[in-house]
Design a protein around this motif. Sequence first.
Motif, PDB file in Angstrom:
ATOM      1  N   LYS A  11      -2.411  -6.481   9.058  1.00 48.52           N
ATOM      2  CA  LYS A  11      -2.999  -5.618  10.122  1.00 48.52           C
ATOM      3  C   LYS A  11      -2.544  -5.007  11.010  1.00 48.52           C
ATOM      4  CE  LYS A  11      -7.237  -8.141   9.090  1.00 48.52           C
ATOM      5  NZ  LYS A  11      -8.619  -9.040   9.512  1.00 48.52           N
ATOM      6  N   GLU A  12      -1.301  -5.378  11.172  1.00 49.35           N
ATOM      7  CA  GLU A  12      -0.603  -4.536  12.383  1.00 49.35           C
ATOM      8  C   GLU A  12       0.545  -3.742  11.757  1.00 49.35           C
ATOM      9  OE1 GLU A  12       1.393  -7.694  14.850  1.00 49.35           O
ATOM     10  OE2 GLU A  12      -0.710  -7.745  16.065  1.00 49.35           O
ATOM     11  N   ARG A  13       0.306  -3.679  10.126  1.00 51.00           N
ATOM     12  CA  ARG A  13       1.385  -3.042   9.470  1.00 51.00           C
ATOM     13  C   ARG A  13       2.921  -3.363   9.541  1.00 51.00           C
ATOM     14  NH1 ARG A  13      -0.439   3.201   8.432  1.00 51.00           N
ATOM     15  NH2 ARG A  13       0.011   2.399   6.260  1.00 51.00           N
ATOM     16  N   GLY A  21      -5.941   0.068   2.219  1.00 48.47           N
ATOM     17  CA  GLY A  21      -6.125   1.217   3.313  1.00 48.47           C
ATOM     18  C   GLY A  21      -4.658   1.833   3.458  1.00 48.47           C
ATOM     19  N   SER A  22      -3.571   0.995   3.051  1.00 46.23           N
ATOM     20  CA  SER A  22      -2.460   1.678   3.184  1.00 46.23           C
ATOM     21  C   SER A  22      -2.010   2.395   1.914  1.00 46.23           C
ATOM     22  CB  SER A  22      -1.198   0.490   3.061  1.00 46.23           C
ATOM     23  OG  SER A  22      -1.351  -0.150   4.423  1.00 46.23           O
ATOM     24  N   ALA A  59      -7.911   4.921  10.753  1.00 55.73           N
ATOM     25  CA  ALA A  59      -8.851   4.642   9.718  1.00 55.73           C
ATOM     26  C   ALA A  59      -8.970   3.374   9.345  1.00 55.73           C
ATOM     27  CB  ALA A  59      -8.874   5.490   8.539  1.00 55.73           C
ATOM     28  N   TYR A  60      -7.874   2.282   9.232  1.00 55.90           N
ATOM     29  CA  TYR A  60      -8.079   1.075   8.611  1.00 55.90           C
ATOM     30  C   TYR A  60      -7.731  -0.071   9.379  1.00 55.90           C
ATOM     31  CZ  TYR A  60      -9.547   4.079   4.727  1.00 55.90           C
ATOM     32  OH  TYR A  60     -10.331   5.037   3.752  1.00 55.90           O
ATOM     33  N   PHE A  61      -6.679   0.451  10.325  1.00 58.99           N
ATOM     34  CA  PHE A  61      -6.055  -0.587  10.877  1.00 58.99           C
ATOM     35  C   PHE A  61      -6.087  -0.583  12.402  1.00 58.99           C
ATOM     36  CE2 PHE A  61      -3.705   0.265   6.994  1.00 58.99           C
ATOM     37  CZ  PHE A  61      -3.810  -0.848   6.259  1.00 58.99           C
TER      38      PHE A  61
END
Length: 359
Positions: A105-107, A129-130, A314-316
């Motif tokens: 979630k933190e990419r 989402g990525s 948008a997603y994170f």
Amino acid sequence: MATADDGTRGIRDQDTRDRSFLGEVKDAISGRAALLMIGVLALTALFIASYAGAFHSPKPKDVPLAVVAPQQMSGQLVEQLDKLPGSPLDPRTASSEADAARQIKERDIDGALIVDPRGTTDKLLVASGSGASLSQAVEQVVTQAEKAQQRTVQVQDIAPADQDDTRGLSSFYLVVGWCVGGYLCAAILAISFGARPVNLKRAVIRLAALAVYSVLTGLAGAVVIGPVLGAMPGSLYGLWGLGALIVFAVGATTFAFQAVAGIVGIGLTILVVVIAGNPSAGGAYPYPLLPDFWRVIGPALPPGAGTWVARSIAYFHGNAVTGPLLVLSAWAVAGTALTLLFSALTKGRTVINRSEVRQ
């Protein structure tokens, strides 16, 4: 009866027609226009090479993957995954499933394998989402690796793309639209009033107009993608601010290229933003699926930085956006500075370069 004068007149008329045709050719296609056409031909070839080179054979390469397993087997499993043919994964250990989920979630990573030592079915955490193509590639690679060990895997998407954004491409198309708006605004001003501002004051006026246009265009894009189409979730204000920054960065960059190279500067913007930037933006295929060249340049160009931030919004929950926002800000600041600098150096030139306008 035909006379000698009639014959002479006929020859003269034929010469006039021939000269008129050649004259028409020269008027229609000047030497400068011919050079510009050659430049467009080169851009076309580069466009095809860049898009085909980036997209013709996407393969995962060093995708960051966390592994959660008992201590006695985690090291061996990481080593096995790291040695898969083609190096599709870049595995590393995580302390727990919660820790792995946090990193996704933190990419920081793109997936996590949670090993169940009591059974033969493990869990794979992904984040579509990525980009759906990336999560699917991770699933395919891990599934094959697990199958070789007589194990199976269940997939859990912990940051899924919206149901109206099933491939996770809305963010990319939104950013592409903002980039197009940025360089078209600058190009219209160049065509209408000359590519190079006549003085510093004129450059400031253009940049101020671009700033207003950027705010309005950023809002328009955010409203269309969100409330109007429902194509992407996320903060309306966050996307609005991002859009304004992208449009201004690309527009200011176009101004700078035009200040340096005249009308050819529009072609330079297309080279950087469209030809190099769009296929390397991580839109259709996120960075780990792109060849090395596009993977390296993508994060440093406006489309790539913008797409990353849009997906994060948008997603994170807006995570991992500092670096890309600094990239966009750098383009905006550099474009503004160069525009002002070269405009100051061109003080005293004609307001409108008629040869540029005519071409």
